[in-house]
Design a protein around this motif. Structure first.
Motif, PDB file in Angstrom:
ATOM      1  N   VAL A 254       0.866  -1.180   0.000  1.00 47.39           N
ATOM      2  CA  VAL A 254       0.000   0.000   0.000  1.00 47.39           C
ATOM      3  C   VAL A 254       0.901   1.228   0.000  1.00 47.39           C
ATOM      4  O   VAL A 254       1.751   1.379   0.876  1.00 47.39           O
ATOM      5  CB  VAL A 254      -0.914   0.027   1.250  1.00 47.39           C
ATOM      6  N   GLU A 255       0.705   2.094  -0.987  1.00 47.62           N
ATOM      7  CA  GLU A 255       1.459   3.342  -1.067  1.00 47.62           C
ATOM      8  C   GLU A 255       0.493   4.496  -0.853  1.00 47.62           C
ATOM      9  O   GLU A 255      -0.523   4.609  -1.535  1.00 47.62           O
ATOM     10  CB  GLU A 255       2.116   3.471  -2.431  1.00 47.62           C
ATOM     11  N   TYR A 256       0.846   5.329   0.125  1.00 38.94           N
ATOM     12  CA  TYR A 256      -0.043   6.436   0.476  1.00 38.94           C
ATOM     13  C   TYR A 256       0.787   7.586   1.022  1.00 38.94           C
ATOM     14  O   TYR A 256       1.576   7.410   1.945  1.00 38.94           O
ATOM     15  CB  TYR A 256      -1.057   5.964   1.528  1.00 38.94           C
ATOM     16  N   ASN A 257       0.633   8.757   0.434  1.00 43.93           N
ATOM     17  CA  ASN A 257       1.346   9.973   0.862  1.00 43.93           C
ATOM     18  C   ASN A 257       2.843   9.757   1.012  1.00 43.93           C
ATOM     19  O   ASN A 257       3.459  10.198   1.984  1.00 43.93           O
ATOM     20  CB  ASN A 257       0.754  10.508   2.166  1.00 43.93           C
ATOM     21  N   GLY A 258       3.445   9.055   0.060  1.00 47.29           N
ATOM     22  CA  GLY A 258       4.888   8.875   0.058  1.00 47.29           C
ATOM     23  C   GLY A 258       5.412   7.778   0.956  1.00 47.29           C
ATOM     24  O   GLY A 258       6.607   7.536   1.023  1.00 47.29           O
ATOM     25  N   GLU A 259       4.542   7.091   1.641  1.00 45.65           N
ATOM     26  CA  GLU A 259       4.934   5.994   2.529  1.00 45.65           C
ATOM     27  C   GLU A 259       4.359   4.698   1.972  1.00 45.65           C
ATOM     28  O   GLU A 259       3.386   4.711   1.229  1.00 45.65           O
ATOM     29  CB  GLU A 259       4.402   6.236   3.943  1.00 45.65           C
ATOM     30  N   ASP A 260       4.968   3.575   2.338  1.00 43.80           N
ATOM     31  CA  ASP A 260       4.385   2.314   1.914  1.00 43.80           C
ATOM     32  C   ASP A 260       4.506   1.260   3.002  1.00 43.80           C
ATOM     33  O   ASP A 260       5.362   1.347   3.866  1.00 43.80           O
ATOM     34  CB  ASP A 260       4.970   1.832   0.584  1.00 43.80           C
ATOM     35  N   ILE A 261       3.585   0.296   2.928  1.00 47.45           N
ATOM     36  CA  ILE A 261       3.567  -0.811   3.883  1.00 47.45           C
ATOM     37  C   ILE A 261       3.190  -2.074   3.114  1.00 47.45           C
ATOM     38  O   ILE A 261       2.406  -2.024   2.172  1.00 47.45           O
ATOM     39  CB  ILE A 261       2.565  -0.549   5.042  1.00 47.45           C
ATOM     40  N   GLN A 262       3.774  -3.199   3.506  1.00 46.47           N
ATOM     41  CA  GLN A 262       3.475  -4.470   2.863  1.00 46.47           C
ATOM     42  C   GLN A 262       2.555  -5.301   3.745  1.00 46.47           C
ATOM     43  O   GLN A 262       2.737  -5.376   4.962  1.00 46.47           O
ATOM     44  CB  GLN A 262       4.764  -5.232   2.582  1.00 46.47           C
ATOM     45  N   LEU A 263       1.573  -5.936   3.108  1.00 50.06           N
ATOM     46  CA  LEU A 263       0.608  -6.774   3.815  1.00 50.06           C
ATOM     47  C   LEU A 263       0.435  -8.088   3.064  1.00 50.06           C
ATOM     48  O   LEU A 263       0.693  -8.183   1.869  1.00 50.06           O
ATOM     49  CB  LEU A 263      -0.732  -6.046   3.928  1.00 50.06           C
ATOM     50  N   ALA A 264      -0.045  -9.096   3.782  1.00 54.22           N
ATOM     51  CA  ALA A 264      -0.106 -10.447   3.222  1.00 54.22           C
ATOM     52  C   ALA A 264      -1.276 -10.676   2.266  1.00 54.22           C
ATOM     53  O   ALA A 264      -1.176 -11.484   1.357  1.00 54.22           O
ATOM     54  CB  ALA A 264      -0.165 -11.467   4.351  1.00 54.22           C
ATOM     55  N   THR A 265      -2.387  -9.965   2.474  1.00 50.48           N
ATOM     56  CA  THR A 265      -3.570 -10.220   1.642  1.00 50.48           C
ATOM     57  C   THR A 265      -4.105  -8.927   1.040  1.00 50.48           C
ATOM     58  O   THR A 265      -3.877  -7.836   1.567  1.00 50.48           O
ATOM     59  CB  THR A 265      -4.701 -10.873   2.471  1.00 50.48           C
ATOM     60  N   LEU A 266      -4.861  -9.073  -0.030  1.00 48.53           N
ATOM     61  CA  LEU A 266      -5.490  -7.910  -0.655  1.00 48.53           C
ATOM     62  C   LEU A 266      -6.495  -7.274   0.302  1.00 48.53           C
ATOM     63  O   LEU A 266      -6.568  -6.052   0.402  1.00 48.53           O
ATOM     64  CB  LEU A 266      -6.171  -8.306  -1.961  1.00 48.53           C
ATOM     65  N   GLU A 267      -7.251  -8.080   1.013  1.00 51.04           N
ATOM     66  CA  GLU A 267      -8.233  -7.555   1.973  1.00 51.04           C
ATOM     67  C   GLU A 267      -7.561  -6.687   3.038  1.00 51.04           C
ATOM     68  O   GLU A 267      -8.037  -5.598   3.374  1.00 51.04           O
ATOM     69  CB  GLU A 267      -9.003  -8.708   2.633  1.00 51.04           C
ATOM     70  N   ALA A 268      -6.425  -7.160   3.570  1.00 50.03           N
ATOM     71  CA  ALA A 268      -5.687  -6.372   4.567  1.00 50.03           C
ATOM     72  C   ALA A 268      -5.149  -5.093   3.958  1.00 50.03           C
ATOM     73  O   ALA A 268      -5.152  -4.035   4.595  1.00 50.03           O
ATOM     74  CB  ALA A 268      -4.540  -7.201   5.154  1.00 50.03           C
ATOM     75  N   ALA A 269      -4.703  -5.150   2.707  1.00 51.23           N
ATOM     76  CA  ALA A 269      -4.187  -3.954   2.028  1.00 51.23           C
ATOM     77  C   ALA A 269      -5.299  -2.935   1.800  1.00 51.23           C
ATOM     78  O   ALA A 269      -5.105  -1.735   2.011  1.00 51.23           O
ATOM     79  CB  ALA A 269      -3.533  -4.339   0.706  1.00 51.23           C
ATOM     80  N   LEU A 270      -6.479  -3.398   1.391  1.00 49.48           N
ATOM     81  CA  LEU A 270      -7.612  -2.488   1.201  1.00 49.48           C
ATOM     82  C   LEU A 270      -8.022  -1.840   2.524  1.00 49.48           C
ATOM     83  O   LEU A 270      -8.286  -0.633   2.575  1.00 49.48           O
ATOM     84  CB  LEU A 270      -8.792  -3.236   0.579  1.00 49.48           C
ATOM     85  N   ASP A 271      -8.073  -2.623   3.594  1.00 54.74           N
ATOM     86  CA  ASP A 271      -8.403  -2.074   4.917  1.00 54.74           C
ATOM     87  C   ASP A 271      -7.363  -1.043   5.351  1.00 54.74           C
ATOM     88  O   ASP A 271      -7.710   0.018   5.903  1.00 54.74           O
ATOM     89  CB  ASP A 271      -8.500  -3.179   5.960  1.00 54.74           C
ATOM     90  N   CYS A 272      -6.099  -1.337   5.126  1.00 57.39           N
ATOM     91  CA  CYS A 272      -5.020  -0.405   5.488  1.00 57.39           C
ATOM     92  C   CYS A 272      -5.164   0.913   4.725  1.00 57.39           C
ATOM     93  O   CYS A 272      -5.043   1.989   5.307  1.00 57.39           O
ATOM     94  CB  CYS A 272      -3.672  -1.055   5.200  1.00 57.39           C
ATOM     95  N   ALA A 273      -5.429   0.817   3.425  1.00 58.66           N
ATOM     96  CA  ALA A 273      -5.593   2.022   2.605  1.00 58.66           C
ATOM     97  C   ALA A 273      -6.779   2.849   3.094  1.00 58.66           C
ATOM     98  O   ALA A 273      -6.679   4.070   3.247  1.00 58.66           O
ATOM     99  CB  ALA A 273      -5.780   1.629   1.140  1.00 58.66           C
ATOM    100  N   ARG A 274      -7.890   2.194   3.353  1.00 57.89           N
ATOM    101  CA  ARG A 274      -9.081   2.912   3.829  1.00 57.89           C
ATOM    102  C   ARG A 274      -8.827   3.584   5.177  1.00 57.89           C
ATOM    103  O   ARG A 274      -9.232   4.730   5.392  1.00 57.89           O
ATOM    104  CB  ARG A 274     -10.255   1.943   3.933  1.00 57.89           C
ATOM    105  N   ASN A 275      -8.154   2.884   6.082  1.00 57.90           N
ATOM    106  CA  ASN A 275      -7.855   3.468   7.396  1.00 57.90           C
ATOM    107  C   ASN A 275      -6.927   4.670   7.272  1.00 57.90           C
ATOM    108  O   ASN A 275      -7.124   5.677   7.955  1.00 57.90           O
ATOM    109  CB  ASN A 275      -7.235   2.416   8.319  1.00 57.90           C
ATOM    110  N   ALA A 276      -5.913   4.576   6.431  1.00 63.64           N
ATOM    111  CA  ALA A 276      -4.985   5.696   6.255  1.00 63.64           C
ATOM    112  C   ALA A 276      -5.708   6.917   5.701  1.00 63.64           C
ATOM    113  O   ALA A 276      -5.508   8.037   6.169  1.00 63.64           O
ATOM    114  CB  ALA A 276      -3.840   5.286   5.319  1.00 63.64           C
ATOM    115  N   ILE A 277      -6.568   6.698   4.724  1.00 66.56           N
ATOM    116  CA  ILE A 277      -7.329   7.808   4.133  1.00 66.56           C
ATOM    117  C   ILE A 277      -8.297   8.386   5.161  1.00 66.56           C
ATOM    118  O   ILE A 277      -8.420   9.606   5.300  1.00 66.56           O
ATOM    119  CB  ILE A 277      -8.070   7.347   2.871  1.00 66.56           C
TER     120      ILE A 277
END
Length: 137
Positions: free
Chosen positions: A5-28
């Motif tokens: 997940v890349e957001y505002n110049g930072e990125d984080i790696q997650l194991a599943t697409l569902e976790a990545a979508l949740d992470c993106a939504r939470n960051a936003i």
């Protein structure tokens, strides 16, 4: 398969697409005071997902990009990416996307080198992607 997940110049790696979508939504959600829902778009050409908040039927706020890692169509050696990070800017016009990128770069004196610059027109506007390397401090 892992996802980044890349957001505002930072990125984080997650194991599943569902976790990545949740992470993106939470960051936003942490950056916006009010919104009605989400717009999630998948670009099959680059195999990326784009997540953005929606208010009154319009996309608002920063865009999060989710990329699949370790995705190979055919068996073979992995490609090592020389550029460490990517940041994306979406504007209603090309000039707006470039202005956002220029403002962001001006606030980042740790940027050592710019790599490839990508341009993509999406449903939410004109997207400018910059690959860069920052000085480790």
């Amino acid at each position: 398969m892992a996802f980044r997940v890349e957001y505002n110049g930072e990125d984080i790696q997650l194991a599943t697409l569902e976790a990545a979508l949740d992470c993106a939504r939470n960051a936003i959600a942490n950056d916006l005071d009010r919104f009605d829902g989400w717009a999630v778009e998948h670009d099959e050409d680059v195999d990326d997902w784009f997540v953005q908040a929606v208010r009154n039927g319009r996309r608002v706020g920063p865009l999060a990009v989710i990329s699949a890692l370790n995705h190979r169509a055919q068996p073979g050696p992995a490609v090592v990416e020389e550029w460490e990070r990517r940041v994306s800017f979406v504007g209603q016009t090309p000039a707006e996307a470039f202005a956002m990128a220029a403002d962001w770069l001006e606030r980042r004196p740790d940027i050592e080198t710019l790599g490839d610059v990508g341009w993509h027109h999406t449903a939410s506007g004109h997207q400018l992607r910059i690959y860069y390397r920052a000085v480790e401090r």
